[in-house]
Motif scaffolding. Structure first.
Motif, PDB file in Angstrom:
ATOM      1  N   GLY A 202     -23.272  16.813   6.705  1.00  0.00           N
ATOM      2  CA  GLY A 202     -23.390  18.255   6.532  1.00  0.00           C
ATOM      3  C   GLY A 202     -22.244  19.033   7.135  1.00  0.00           C
ATOM      4  O   GLY A 202     -21.765  20.013   6.559  1.00  0.00           O
ATOM      5  N   TYR A 203     -21.786  18.626   8.300  1.00  0.00           N
ATOM      6  CA  TYR A 203     -20.685  19.318   8.957  1.00  0.00           C
ATOM      7  C   TYR A 203     -19.314  18.723   8.615  1.00  0.00           C
ATOM      8  O   TYR A 203     -18.287  19.268   9.019  1.00  0.00           O
ATOM      9  N   GLY A 204     -19.310  17.574   7.957  1.00  0.00           N
ATOM     10  CA  GLY A 204     -18.039  16.934   7.632  1.00  0.00           C
ATOM     11  C   GLY A 204     -17.364  16.340   8.851  1.00  0.00           C
ATOM     12  O   GLY A 204     -16.144  16.305   8.927  1.00  0.00           O
ATOM     13  N   ARG A 205     -18.141  15.877   9.798  1.00  0.00           N
ATOM     14  CA  ARG A 205     -17.603  15.291  11.029  1.00  0.00           C
ATOM     15  C   ARG A 205     -18.044  13.822  11.130  1.00  0.00           C
ATOM     16  O   ARG A 205     -19.169  13.530  11.508  1.00  0.00           O
ATOM     17  N   PRO A 206     -17.154  12.914  10.821  1.00  0.00           N
ATOM     18  CA  PRO A 206     -17.515  11.497  10.842  1.00  0.00           C
ATOM     19  C   PRO A 206     -17.864  10.967  12.236  1.00  0.00           C
ATOM     20  O   PRO A 206     -18.493   9.929  12.356  1.00  0.00           O
ATOM     21  N   SER A 207     -17.476  11.688  13.275  1.00  0.00           N
ATOM     22  CA  SER A 207     -17.768  11.201  14.629  1.00  0.00           C
ATOM     23  C   SER A 207     -19.270  11.204  14.909  1.00  0.00           C
ATOM     24  O   SER A 207     -19.732  10.431  15.747  1.00  0.00           O
ATOM     25  N   TYR A 208     -20.040  12.032  14.220  1.00  0.00           N
ATOM     26  CA  TYR A 208     -21.493  12.020  14.413  1.00  0.00           C
ATOM     27  C   TYR A 208     -22.104  10.718  13.915  1.00  0.00           C
ATOM     28  O   TYR A 208     -23.152  10.299  14.397  1.00  0.00           O
ATOM     29  N   ALA A 209     -21.456  10.076  12.968  1.00  0.00           N
ATOM     30  CA  ALA A 209     -21.941   8.780  12.498  1.00  0.00           C
ATOM     31  C   ALA A 209     -21.799   7.732  13.603  1.00  0.00           C
ATOM     32  O   ALA A 209     -22.596   6.786  13.657  1.00  0.00           O
ATOM     33  N   ASP A 210     -20.815   7.912  14.482  1.00  0.00           N
ATOM     34  CA  ASP A 210     -20.696   6.998  15.622  1.00  0.00           C
ATOM     35  C   ASP A 210     -21.885   7.138  16.564  1.00  0.00           C
ATOM     36  O   ASP A 210     -22.369   6.156  17.119  1.00  0.00           O
ATOM     37  N   LEU A 211     -22.368   8.361  16.739  1.00  0.00           N
ATOM     38  CA  LEU A 211     -23.577   8.561  17.542  1.00  0.00           C
ATOM     39  C   LEU A 211     -24.769   7.865  16.906  1.00  0.00           C
ATOM     40  O   LEU A 211     -25.600   7.275  17.599  1.00  0.00           O
TER      41      LEU A 211
ATOM     42  N   TRP B 112     -27.612  18.869   3.182  1.00  0.00           N
ATOM     43  CA  TRP B 112     -27.613  17.861   4.246  1.00  0.00           C
ATOM     44  C   TRP B 112     -28.149  18.457   5.543  1.00  0.00           C
ATOM     45  O   TRP B 112     -28.950  17.832   6.247  1.00  0.00           O
ATOM     46  N   LEU B 113     -27.702  19.652   5.847  1.00  0.00           N
ATOM     47  CA  LEU B 113     -28.179  20.318   7.066  1.00  0.00           C
ATOM     48  C   LEU B 113     -29.635  20.724   6.941  1.00  0.00           C
ATOM     49  O   LEU B 113     -30.390  20.668   7.926  1.00  0.00           O
ATOM     50  N   ALA B 114     -30.059  21.126   5.743  1.00  0.00           N
ATOM     51  CA  ALA B 114     -31.469  21.462   5.536  1.00  0.00           C
ATOM     52  C   ALA B 114     -32.342  20.237   5.723  1.00  0.00           C
ATOM     53  O   ALA B 114     -33.428  20.314   6.327  1.00  0.00           O
ATOM     54  N   ALA B 115     -31.889  19.085   5.245  1.00  0.00           N
ATOM     55  CA  ALA B 115     -32.655  17.843   5.435  1.00  0.00           C
ATOM     56  C   ALA B 115     -32.710  17.471   6.915  1.00  0.00           C
ATOM     57  O   ALA B 115     -33.753  17.009   7.412  1.00  0.00           O
ATOM     58  N   ALA B 116     -31.604  17.673   7.635  1.00  0.00           N
ATOM     59  CA  ALA B 116     -31.601  17.389   9.070  1.00  0.00           C
ATOM     60  C   ALA B 116     -32.569  18.303   9.810  1.00  0.00           C
ATOM     61  O   ALA B 116     -33.310  17.854  10.697  1.00  0.00           O
ATOM     62  N   CYS B 117     -32.591  19.579   9.437  1.00  0.00           N
ATOM     63  CA  CYS B 117     -33.534  20.519  10.059  1.00  0.00           C
ATOM     64  C   CYS B 117     -34.978  20.130   9.761  1.00  0.00           C
ATOM     65  O   CYS B 117     -35.846  20.236  10.629  1.00  0.00           O
TER      66      CYS B 117
END
Length: 143
Positions: free
Chosen positions: A52-61, A4-9
């Motif tokens: 990738g980080y397991g932080r659902p708050s980024y989905a709010d962004l 997931w992080l590789a795809a984001a990069c």
């Protein structure tokens, strides 16, 4: 680092760089198209980082960007209507790019997330991205 992080990069390096270049150096029409594409990519990056980080708050962004990004494009289209021209370069590919990129990102995220509220939020973000891409493409096309 996970996939997931590789795809984001990959999206940041391969997508946001050219969008920033196009929005800084192009004509008025190219700038609006590049800004709209950058909004899409930024939203997808936030979704991938959330998984990738397991932080659902980024989905709010991502949800905020999915709502405000097309609104910004519509404002720019209204203000730069005469300078944009009839058919800015890259406009014809914008709607298919939105459809493919959104589906290619949101569907695997929904599968990885599983049923629940988080999946509903992902589907909502995907629908907002698709609707915003279609509306802004039509607005830029018609000046």
């Amino acid at each position: 680092m996970n996939w997931w992080l590789a795809a984001a990069c990959a999206l940041v390096a391969g997508g946001l760089g050219p969008c920033l270049w196009g929005s800084a150096r192009g004509s008025a029409g190219q700038r609006v198209v590049a800004q709209n594409t950058a909004t899409l990519l930024l939203c997808l990056v936030f979704l991938l980082l959330a998984q990738g980080y397991g932080r659902p708050s980024y989905a709010d962004l991502a949800l905020v960007v999915a709502v405000l990004g097309p609104a910004g494009t519509l404002v720019f289209t209204r203000l730069l209507g005469d300078e944009i021209g009839a058919r800015p370069p890259g406009l014809r590919l914008l709607t298919p790019a939105v459809l493919v990129a959104t589906a290619a990102t949101v569907v695997p995220l929904c599968i990885a997330t599983g049923p629940g509220r988080a999946m509903g939020k992902l589907v909502l973000i995907g629908l907002l991205l698709i609707a915003g891409g279609v509306v802004t493409s039509a607005a830029v096309r018609h000046g």
